[in-house]
Scaffold this motif. Structure first.
Motif, PDB file in Angstrom:
ATOM      1  N   HIS A  97       0.681  -1.186   0.154  1.00  0.00           N
ATOM      2  CA  HIS A  97       0.038  -0.029  -0.134  1.00  0.00           C
ATOM      3  C   HIS A  97       1.062   1.180  -0.087  1.00  0.00           C
ATOM      4  N   PRO A  98       0.606   2.123  -0.861  1.00  0.00           N
ATOM      5  CA  PRO A  98       1.536   3.285  -1.141  1.00  0.00           C
ATOM      6  C   PRO A  98       1.438   4.288   0.399  1.00  0.00           C
ATOM      7  N   ALA A  99       0.301   4.154   1.087  1.00  0.00           N
ATOM      8  CA  ALA A  99       0.297   5.102   2.348  1.00  0.00           C
ATOM      9  C   ALA A  99       1.337   4.650   3.430  1.00  0.00           C
ATOM     10  N   PHE A 100       2.113   3.516   3.097  1.00  0.00           N
ATOM     11  CA  PHE A 100       2.895   3.092   4.033  1.00  0.00           C
ATOM     12  C   PHE A 100       4.411   2.989   3.519  1.00  0.00           C
ATOM     13  N   ARG A 101       4.644   3.749   2.490  1.00  0.00           N
ATOM     14  CA  ARG A 101       5.860   3.950   1.797  1.00  0.00           C
ATOM     15  C   ARG A 101       7.057   4.467   2.797  1.00  0.00           C
ATOM     16  N   GLY A 102       6.684   5.636   3.370  1.00  0.00           N
ATOM     17  CA  GLY A 102       7.530   5.992   4.359  1.00  0.00           C
ATOM     18  C   GLY A 102       7.393   5.568   5.829  1.00  0.00           C
ATOM     19  N   GLN A 103       8.258   6.143   6.734  1.00  0.00           N
ATOM     20  CA  GLN A 103       8.227   5.784   8.083  1.00  0.00           C
ATOM     21  C   GLN A 103       7.126   6.939   8.834  1.00  0.00           C
ATOM     22  N   PHE A 104       6.841   6.579  10.101  1.00  0.00           N
ATOM     23  CA  PHE A 104       5.773   7.191  10.769  1.00  0.00           C
ATOM     24  C   PHE A 104       6.636   7.957  11.914  1.00  0.00           C
ATOM     25  N   ASP A 105       6.411   9.136  12.322  1.00  0.00           N
ATOM     26  CA  ASP A 105       6.977   9.763  13.565  1.00  0.00           C
ATOM     27  C   ASP A 105       6.288   9.353  14.733  1.00  0.00           C
ATOM     28  N   ILE A 106       4.995   9.194  14.557  1.00  0.00           N
ATOM     29  CA  ILE A 106       4.225   8.860  15.720  1.00  0.00           C
ATOM     30  C   ILE A 106       3.091   7.734  15.117  1.00  0.00           C
ATOM     31  N   ILE A 107       2.824   6.812  16.046  1.00  0.00           N
ATOM     32  CA  ILE A 107       1.736   5.761  15.957  1.00  0.00           C
ATOM     33  C   ILE A 107       0.882   5.649  17.168  1.00  0.00           C
ATOM     34  N   THR A 108      -0.266   5.843  16.558  1.00  0.00           N
ATOM     35  CA  THR A 108      -1.459   5.869  17.999  1.00  0.00           C
ATOM     36  C   THR A 108      -2.396   4.793  17.668  1.00  0.00           C
ATOM     37  N   ALA A 109      -2.776   4.042  18.806  1.00  0.00           N
ATOM     38  CA  ALA A 109      -3.940   3.054  18.847  1.00  0.00           C
ATOM     39  C   ALA A 109      -4.572   3.303  20.052  1.00  0.00           C
ATOM     40  N   SER A 110      -5.777   3.762  19.728  1.00  0.00           N
ATOM     41  CA  SER A 110      -6.773   3.894  20.810  1.00  0.00           C
ATOM     42  C   SER A 110      -7.771   2.646  21.096  1.00  0.00           C
ATOM     43  N   SER A 111      -7.799   2.164  22.382  1.00  0.00           N
ATOM     44  CA  SER A 111      -8.594   0.919  22.312  1.00  0.00           C
ATOM     45  C   SER A 111      -8.750  -0.099  21.233  1.00  0.00           C
ATOM     46  N   VAL A 112      -7.592  -0.365  21.224  1.00  0.00           N
ATOM     47  CA  VAL A 112      -7.529  -1.582  19.873  1.00  0.00           C
ATOM     48  C   VAL A 112      -6.529  -2.757  20.148  1.00  0.00           C
ATOM     49  N   CYS A 113      -5.313  -2.529  20.961  1.00  0.00           N
ATOM     50  CA  CYS A 113      -4.533  -3.543  21.013  1.00  0.00           C
ATOM     51  C   CYS A 113      -4.886  -4.464  22.196  1.00  0.00           C
ATOM     52  N   GLY A 114      -5.649  -4.025  23.150  1.00  0.00           N
ATOM     53  CA  GLY A 114      -6.585  -4.912  24.052  1.00  0.00           C
ATOM     54  C   GLY A 114      -7.570  -6.005  23.570  1.00  0.00           C
ATOM     55  N   TYR A 115      -7.699  -5.721  22.068  1.00  0.00           N
ATOM     56  CA  TYR A 115      -8.592  -6.699  21.362  1.00  0.00           C
ATOM     57  C   TYR A 115      -8.076  -7.662  20.373  1.00  0.00           C
ATOM     58  N   LEU A 116      -6.565  -7.383  20.180  1.00  0.00           N
ATOM     59  CA  LEU A 116      -5.921  -8.104  19.213  1.00  0.00           C
ATOM     60  C   LEU A 116      -5.351  -9.687  19.978  1.00  0.00           C
ATOM     61  N   SER A 117      -5.642 -10.646  19.461  1.00  0.00           N
ATOM     62  CA  SER A 117      -5.135 -12.050  19.673  1.00  0.00           C
ATOM     63  C   SER A 117      -3.554 -12.019  19.122  1.00  0.00           C
ATOM     64  N   ASN A 118      -3.284 -11.215  18.153  1.00  0.00           N
ATOM     65  CA  ASN A 118      -2.026 -11.175  17.879  1.00  0.00           C
ATOM     66  C   ASN A 118      -1.161  -9.945  18.173  1.00  0.00           C
ATOM     67  N   TYR A 119      -1.242  -9.624  19.258  1.00  0.00           N
ATOM     68  CA  TYR A 119      -0.631  -8.276  19.713  1.00  0.00           C
ATOM     69  C   TYR A 119       0.649  -8.308  19.465  1.00  0.00           C
ATOM     70  N   ALA A 120       1.537  -9.382  20.048  1.00  0.00           N
ATOM     71  CA  ALA A 120       2.924  -9.205  19.780  1.00  0.00           C
ATOM     72  C   ALA A 120       3.418  -9.087  18.408  1.00  0.00           C
ATOM     73  N   ASP A 121       2.767  -9.742  17.225  1.00  0.00           N
ATOM     74  CA  ASP A 121       2.910  -9.989  15.982  1.00  0.00           C
ATOM     75  C   ASP A 121       2.606  -8.320  15.445  1.00  0.00           C
ATOM     76  N   ILE A 122       1.593  -7.732  15.775  1.00  0.00           N
ATOM     77  CA  ILE A 122       1.131  -6.397  15.297  1.00  0.00           C
ATOM     78  C   ILE A 122       2.081  -5.177  16.064  1.00  0.00           C
ATOM     79  N   ALA A 123       2.689  -5.687  17.062  1.00  0.00           N
ATOM     80  CA  ALA A 123       3.591  -4.640  17.717  1.00  0.00           C
ATOM     81  C   ALA A 123       4.946  -4.702  16.912  1.00  0.00           C
ATOM     82  N   ASP A 124       5.383  -5.611  16.383  1.00  0.00           N
ATOM     83  CA  ASP A 124       6.619  -5.989  15.833  1.00  0.00           C
ATOM     84  C   ASP A 124       6.273  -5.035  14.243  1.00  0.00           C
ATOM     85  N   VAL A 125       5.179  -5.267  13.710  1.00  0.00           N
ATOM     86  CA  VAL A 125       4.839  -4.594  12.551  1.00  0.00           C
ATOM     87  C   VAL A 125       4.992  -3.029  12.636  1.00  0.00           C
TER      88      VAL A 125
END
Length: 193
Positions: A97-125
């Motif tokens: 996806h072109p939106a992910f071509r560059g790095q981000f200065d800040i990534i936020t996740a509001s009331s998201v990670c606590g619902y993920l079954s693959n939190y460690a994998d997502i944190a790595d991404v």
């Protein structure tokens, strides 16, 4: 845990708890970081309430959510520097996806990670998407149980974020929100790359 977030989109912002959570998350974010001119990713953006607050400050925001109905609500806000993406966060998405071509200065996740079954994998991404010296900030409902299906135990967040490579991880409980069953504490994790 599988939830159909499309079912919640239409009435999401009618909930005082949702608005209160977002307002307090934004206040806790801007109390520690300057968003001016930053390239940001709002992971699990929902209807875009947090994007709407960050938009006047940030350079640009990629707003990612797996719910098409939630993204439709975000689209209605017509935020010129916010690029909505309907998909799940994965290495495959990041690669194509072109939106992910560059790095981000800040990534936020509001009331998201606590619902993920693959939190460690997502944190790595997420770690791979952040510029050196950048930050990942997450807020989740507090849980004492590191194995809970919903919510986030501070010990789990710290362990996972440290294990994927973040050099500084600070976990706090900066606020509580009444979600209809009394005040419930919110965990905030600030992870620096």
């Amino acid at each position: 845990m599988a939830m159909n977030w499309d079912d919640y989109a239409e009435d999401w912002e009618a909930s005082p708890a949702t608005v209160d959570f977002t307002t307090k998350a934004f206040e806790s974010l801007t109390a520690i970081l300057d968003l001016s001119g930053k390239r940001m990713l709002d992971f699990g953006c929902g209807t875009g309430l947090l994007c709407q607050k960050m938009s006047p400050l940030a350079k640009d925001i990629v707003a990612l959510d797996g719910s098409e109905a939630m993204i439709e609500q975000l689209d209605d806000k017509e935020l010129s520097n916010v690029e909505p993406v309907v998909d799940m966060l994965s290495r495959g998405l990041v690669a194509i996806h072109p939106a992910f071509r560059g790095q981000f200065d800040i990534i936020t996740a509001s009331s998201v990670c606590g619902y993920l079954s693959n939190y460690a994998d997502i944190a790595d991404v997420i770690y791979s998407l952040i510029e050196e010296g950048g930050y990942f900030i997450q807020w989740d409902w507090h849980s004492d149980d590191p194995n809970a299906e919903e919510g986030m135990a501070p010990s789990r967040a710290e362990q996972v974020l440290t294990s994927v490579g973040f050099t500084e991880v600070k976990v706090s409980i900066p606020f509580a929100v009444d979600a209809g069953f009394g005040p419930h504490q919110v965990v905030m994790c600030v992870a620096k790359k």
